[in-house]
Write a protein that holds these residues in place. Structure first.
Motif, PDB file in Angstrom:
ATOM      1  N   ALA A  22      -7.987   2.209 -12.016  1.00 44.63           N
ATOM      2  CA  ALA A  22      -8.154   1.814 -10.613  1.00 44.63           C
ATOM      3  C   ALA A  22      -8.039   0.304 -10.448  1.00 44.63           C
ATOM      4  CB  ALA A  22      -9.510   2.305 -10.097  1.00 44.63           C
ATOM      5  N   ASP A  23      -8.546  -0.462 -11.415  1.00 46.38           N
ATOM      6  CA  ASP A  23      -8.465  -1.926 -11.339  1.00 46.38           C
ATOM      7  C   ASP A  23      -7.019  -2.413 -11.381  1.00 46.38           C
ATOM      8  OD1 ASP A  23     -11.204  -2.184 -11.201  1.00 46.38           O
ATOM      9  OD2 ASP A  23     -11.471  -2.832 -13.274  1.00 46.38           O
ATOM     10  N   THR A  24      -6.206  -1.794 -12.224  1.00 44.39           N
ATOM     11  CA  THR A  24      -4.854  -2.297 -12.437  1.00 44.39           C
ATOM     12  C   THR A  24      -3.841  -1.719 -11.448  1.00 44.39           C
ATOM     13  OG1 THR A  24      -4.487  -0.580 -14.118  1.00 44.39           O
ATOM     14  CG2 THR A  24      -5.226  -2.744 -14.887  1.00 44.39           C
ATOM     15  N   VAL A  27      -6.963   2.707  -6.710  1.00 38.34           N
ATOM     16  CA  VAL A  27      -7.644   3.989  -6.843  1.00 38.34           C
ATOM     17  C   VAL A  27      -6.752   5.146  -6.414  1.00 38.34           C
ATOM     18  CG1 VAL A  27      -8.716   4.056  -4.545  1.00 38.34           C
ATOM     19  CG2 VAL A  27      -9.931   5.042  -6.520  1.00 38.34           C
ATOM     20  N   ASP A  28      -5.765   4.898  -5.561  1.00 37.40           N
ATOM     21  CA  ASP A  28      -4.872   5.970  -5.129  1.00 37.40           C
ATOM     22  C   ASP A  28      -3.987   6.461  -6.272  1.00 37.40           C
ATOM     23  OD1 ASP A  28      -5.892   5.878  -2.584  1.00 37.40           O
ATOM     24  OD2 ASP A  28      -4.317   4.584  -1.786  1.00 37.40           O
ATOM     25  N   ALA A  29      -3.815   5.635  -7.285  1.00 32.00           N
ATOM     26  CA  ALA A  29      -3.003   6.026  -8.431  1.00 32.00           C
ATOM     27  C   ALA A  29      -3.786   6.877  -9.425  1.00 32.00           C
ATOM     28  CB  ALA A  29      -2.457   4.785  -9.144  1.00 32.00           C
ATOM     29  N   LEU A  30      -5.078   7.004  -9.198  1.00 34.17           N
ATOM     30  CA  LEU A  30      -5.938   7.693 -10.155  1.00 34.17           C
ATOM     31  C   LEU A  30      -5.926   9.199  -9.892  1.00 34.17           C
ATOM     32  CD1 LEU A  30      -7.967   7.687 -12.417  1.00 34.17           C
ATOM     33  CD2 LEU A  30      -9.745   7.038 -10.795  1.00 34.17           C
ATOM     34  N   THR A  31      -5.225   9.913 -10.755  1.00 35.84           N
ATOM     35  CA  THR A  31      -5.247  11.370 -10.743  1.00 35.84           C
ATOM     36  C   THR A  31      -5.799  11.839 -12.088  1.00 35.84           C
ATOM     37  OG1 THR A  31      -3.016  11.618 -11.668  1.00 35.84           O
ATOM     38  CG2 THR A  31      -3.209  11.397  -9.268  1.00 35.84           C
ATOM     39  N   ALA A  88     -23.636  -8.986  -6.965  1.00 36.98           N
ATOM     40  CA  ALA A  88     -23.022  -7.778  -6.411  1.00 36.98           C
ATOM     41  C   ALA A  88     -21.661  -8.089  -5.802  1.00 36.98           C
ATOM     42  CB  ALA A  88     -23.943  -7.153  -5.364  1.00 36.98           C
ATOM     43  N   HIS A  89     -21.571  -9.190  -5.063  1.00 43.91           N
ATOM     44  CA  HIS A  89     -20.301  -9.561  -4.441  1.00 43.91           C
ATOM     45  C   HIS A  89     -19.249  -9.885  -5.499  1.00 43.91           C
ATOM     46  CE1 HIS A  89     -17.509 -12.368  -2.322  1.00 43.91           C
ATOM     47  NE2 HIS A  89     -17.607 -11.453  -1.383  1.00 43.91           N
ATOM     48  N   THR A  90     -19.634 -10.609  -6.525  1.00 50.49           N
ATOM     49  CA  THR A  90     -18.718 -10.928  -7.620  1.00 50.49           C
ATOM     50  C   THR A  90     -18.201  -9.658  -8.278  1.00 50.49           C
ATOM     51  OG1 THR A  90     -19.839 -13.041  -8.037  1.00 50.49           O
ATOM     52  CG2 THR A  90     -18.483 -12.154  -9.816  1.00 50.49           C
ATOM     53  N   THR A  91     -19.090  -8.699  -8.466  1.00 48.48           N
ATOM     54  CA  THR A  91     -18.708  -7.425  -9.087  1.00 48.48           C
ATOM     55  C   THR A  91     -17.730  -6.659  -8.208  1.00 48.48           C
ATOM     56  OG1 THR A  91     -20.837  -7.291 -10.243  1.00 48.48           O
ATOM     57  CG2 THR A  91     -19.599  -5.247  -9.986  1.00 48.48           C
ATOM     58  N   LEU A  92     -18.001  -6.597  -6.911  1.00 41.46           N
ATOM     59  CA  LEU A  92     -17.102  -5.877  -6.010  1.00 41.46           C
ATOM     60  C   LEU A  92     -15.747  -6.573  -5.895  1.00 41.46           C
ATOM     61  CD1 LEU A  92     -19.504  -4.805  -3.111  1.00 41.46           C
ATOM     62  CD2 LEU A  92     -18.676  -3.435  -5.033  1.00 41.46           C
ATOM     63  N   MET A  93     -15.718  -7.883  -6.007  1.00 42.44           N
ATOM     64  CA  MET A  93     -14.449  -8.600  -5.975  1.00 42.44           C
ATOM     65  C   MET A  93     -13.665  -8.373  -7.275  1.00 42.44           C
ATOM     66  SD  MET A  93     -14.079  -9.975  -3.030  1.00 42.44           S
ATOM     67  CE  MET A  93     -12.722 -11.115  -3.338  1.00 42.44           C
ATOM     68  N   ARG A  94     -14.369  -8.133  -8.372  1.00 45.09           N
ATOM     69  CA  ARG A  94     -13.701  -7.869  -9.648  1.00 45.09           C
ATOM     70  C   ARG A  94     -13.051  -6.486  -9.654  1.00 45.09           C
ATOM     71  NH1 ARG A  94     -17.500  -9.727 -12.583  1.00 45.09           N
ATOM     72  NH2 ARG A  94     -18.696  -7.816 -12.902  1.00 45.09           N
ATOM     73  N   TRP A  97     -11.255  -1.937  -5.598  1.00 48.19           N
ATOM     74  CA  TRP A  97     -11.326  -0.616  -4.974  1.00 48.19           C
ATOM     75  C   TRP A  97     -12.755  -0.213  -4.645  1.00 48.19           C
ATOM     76  CZ3 TRP A  97     -14.447   2.414  -7.995  1.00 48.19           C
ATOM     77  CH2 TRP A  97     -14.627   1.993  -9.307  1.00 48.19           C
ATOM     78  N   ALA A  98     -13.742  -0.883  -5.235  1.00 45.65           N
ATOM     79  CA  ALA A  98     -15.114  -0.389  -5.216  1.00 45.65           C
ATOM     80  C   ALA A  98     -15.840  -0.634  -3.895  1.00 45.65           C
ATOM     81  CB  ALA A  98     -15.918  -1.002  -6.365  1.00 45.65           C
ATOM     82  N   ALA A  99     -15.474  -1.690  -3.165  1.00 44.78           N
ATOM     83  CA  ALA A  99     -16.218  -2.007  -1.942  1.00 44.78           C
ATOM     84  C   ALA A  99     -16.095  -0.888  -0.910  1.00 44.78           C
ATOM     85  CB  ALA A  99     -15.726  -3.330  -1.359  1.00 44.78           C
ATOM     86  N   ALA A 100     -14.881  -0.383  -0.703  1.00 42.38           N
ATOM     87  CA  ALA A 100     -14.699   0.705   0.259  1.00 42.38           C
ATOM     88  C   ALA A 100     -15.421   1.960  -0.204  1.00 42.38           C
ATOM     89  CB  ALA A 100     -13.215   0.990   0.455  1.00 42.38           C
ATOM     90  N   MET A 101     -15.410   2.215  -1.492  1.00 39.40           N
ATOM     91  CA  MET A 101     -16.079   3.392  -2.023  1.00 39.40           C
ATOM     92  C   MET A 101     -17.601   3.241  -1.973  1.00 39.40           C
ATOM     93  SD  MET A 101     -15.161   5.289  -5.633  1.00 39.40           S
ATOM     94  CE  MET A 101     -13.433   5.459  -5.210  1.00 39.40           C
ATOM     95  N   TRP A 102     -18.077   2.005  -2.039  1.00 35.59           N
ATOM     96  CA  TRP A 102     -19.520   1.727  -2.027  1.00 35.59           C
ATOM     97  C   TRP A 102     -20.160   2.250  -0.745  1.00 35.59           C
ATOM     98  CZ3 TRP A 102     -22.049  -0.558  -6.120  1.00 35.59           C
ATOM     99  CH2 TRP A 102     -23.360  -0.990  -5.906  1.00 35.59           C
ATOM    100  N   THR A 103     -19.463   2.108   0.357  1.00 37.29           N
ATOM    101  CA  THR A 103     -20.008   2.556   1.636  1.00 37.29           C
ATOM    102  C   THR A 103     -19.665   4.009   1.927  1.00 37.29           C
ATOM    103  OG1 THR A 103     -18.037   1.784   2.834  1.00 37.29           O
ATOM    104  CG2 THR A 103     -19.870   0.232   2.589  1.00 37.29           C
TER     105      THR A 103
END
Length: 214
Positions: A22-24, A27-31, A88-94, A97-103
């Motif tokens: 997902a990082d590279t 997340v849409d590429a993750l099947t 937390a912000h640093t982690t989500l920026m790293r 894909w995670a920020a949208a999923m977090w909510t």
């Protein structure tokens, strides 16, 4: 003839491989098939470690939450909140894909529960009354996640923004919109800035004033 020993598959390896993919590639590429391929197994083998794709996403998000540094519990509430928010912000920026999923995902793993419980405990012990405590918690969280979403959603890299901005200003009606032109020019002349922490400090200062009068 020696047979190469394969590292046993487990849940942590599956989740970490999902995060890396997902990082590279997003997340849409993750099947499940793609994830299995990166691990050298058939997709069906993954179901020994994750129940389904929803469980995979929930597990990945909790692994990301494990990267957030939780401050010392004895810190004053403002110091605790600030350190937690920055981490937390640093982690989500790293993990973009995670920020949208977090909510979007409401199933909470142990790492996210620790993160949330620690924040709420710090506010309670600081004397925030119940109503203000709830508003305070969400104001800080909304700034963490909202800022990450905005930063990640901006479509231009720094170099692209400079080139586009300079071209835009050459045709911009500055006499009609002088303050907007000055704002754009400021961003071009000062391309970096810690606006997340600036906004965070404004929020925390205001919340402290509210806490002091309740």
């Amino acid at each position: 003839m020696r047979t190469e020993r394969r590292t046993p598959l487990n849940r942590a390896r599956v989740l970490d491989a999902g995060i890396a993919l997902a990082d590279t590639e997003g997340v849409d590429a993750l099947t499940m098939r793609r994830l299995g391929g990166t691990l050298g197994v058939e997709a069906m083998a993954l179901y020994n470690h994750v129940a389904n794709k929803e469980d995979l996403f929930d597990g990945m998000l909790d692994r990301v939450a494990e990267e957030i540094t939780l401050p010392d519990v004895d810190l004053p509430w403002r110091d605790y909140a600030r350190a937690r928010a920055v981490s937390a912000h640093t982690t989500l920026m790293r993990h973009r894909w995670a920020a949208a999923m977090w909510t979007a995902r409401i199933s909470l793993g142990p790492a996210r529960m620790r993160y949330m419980d620690g924040a709420l405990r710090s506010l309670r012990e600081a004397g925030f009354p119940a109503g203000l405590l709830d508003l305070t918690y969400h104001a800080i969280e909304n700034h963490i996640v909202g800022h990450a979403l905005q930063a990640q959603g901006f479509p231009l890299e720094a170099a692209e923004m400079t080139a586009m901005g300079e071209g835009f200003l050459r045709t911009f009606p500055t006499d009609r919109y002088p303050d907007l032109a000055a704002h754009i020019r400021h961003h071009l002349d000062h391309p970096t800035g810690d606006d997340f922490e600036f906004g965070l400090d404004l929020i925390l200062d205001g919340l402290e004033r509210m806490r002091a009068v309740t």
